[in-house]
Design a protein around this motif. Structure first.
Motif, PDB file in Angstrom:
ATOM      1  N   VAL A 111      60.971  65.281  -7.327  1.00  0.00           N
ATOM      2  CA  VAL A 111      61.735  65.460  -8.588  1.00  0.00           C
ATOM      3  C   VAL A 111      63.067  64.616  -8.523  1.00  0.00           C
ATOM      4  N   VAL A 112      63.595  64.325  -9.737  1.00  0.00           N
ATOM      5  CA  VAL A 112      64.760  63.716  -9.910  1.00  0.00           C
ATOM      6  C   VAL A 112      65.729  64.320 -10.953  1.00  0.00           C
ATOM      7  N   ILE A 113      66.917  64.770 -10.325  1.00  0.00           N
ATOM      8  CA  ILE A 113      67.798  65.437 -10.907  1.00  0.00           C
ATOM      9  C   ILE A 113      69.138  64.540 -10.700  1.00  0.00           C
ATOM     10  N   ASN A 114      69.803  64.330 -11.880  1.00  0.00           N
ATOM     11  CA  ASN A 114      71.025  63.664 -11.852  1.00  0.00           C
ATOM     12  C   ASN A 114      70.882  62.086 -11.205  1.00  0.00           C
ATOM     13  N   GLU A 115      69.565  61.633 -11.330  1.00  0.00           N
ATOM     14  CA  GLU A 115      69.739  60.390 -10.634  1.00  0.00           C
ATOM     15  C   GLU A 115      69.204  60.292  -9.110  1.00  0.00           C
TER      16      GLU A 115
END
Length: 126
Positions: A111-115
């Motif tokens: 997963v990607v959160i805030n890059e």
């Protein structure tokens, strides 16, 4: 007669163990998902973390998708915390979608959160 009763009990115990193992394997395996890599971006609507794995519901263009993230220990190991998975935050999910047509369910590998990447299965080639 005690020998017959023991045989029945033993047979029942073996059957119960087999059924329990089958249920665990069916739920936790990847057999329900396609082999095809899949990526989707949406906005977090709700989160349920815990065993056997966490679930994050995201909104993607008005459709709800359920994302299976890791078990608590797996999420902790990669630094994916409940504080990051807050309602209204954008998330990109890379993994495998359900093979069942029309089911909006994804098994997340990353997963990607805030890059920032959170690779839940670092040893898995994807």
């Amino acid at each position: 007669m005690p020998h017959v009763r023991f045989t029945y009990l033993l047979g029942f115990a073996v059957l119960a163990a087999f059924l329990a193992a089958s249920a665990v394997h069916a739920h936790h395996g990847w057999a329900w998902a396609t082999d095809e890599e899949f990526e989707i971006t949406g906005v977090i609507q709700s989160v349920r973390l815990g065993n056997p794995h966490g679930e994050v519901t995201i909104d993607v263009d008005g459709e709800e998708w359920v994302v299976e993230v890791g078990q608590p220990w797996r999420n902790d190991r990669v630094g994916l915390s409940a504080e990051m998975l807050i309602q209204g935050r954008e998330i990109t999910v890379h993994g495998h979608r359900s093979a069942k047509e029309g089911e909006r369910l994804i098994k997340a590998e990353r997963v990607v959160i805030n890059e920032e990447d959170y690779d839940l299965y670092p040893g898995r080639t994807s």
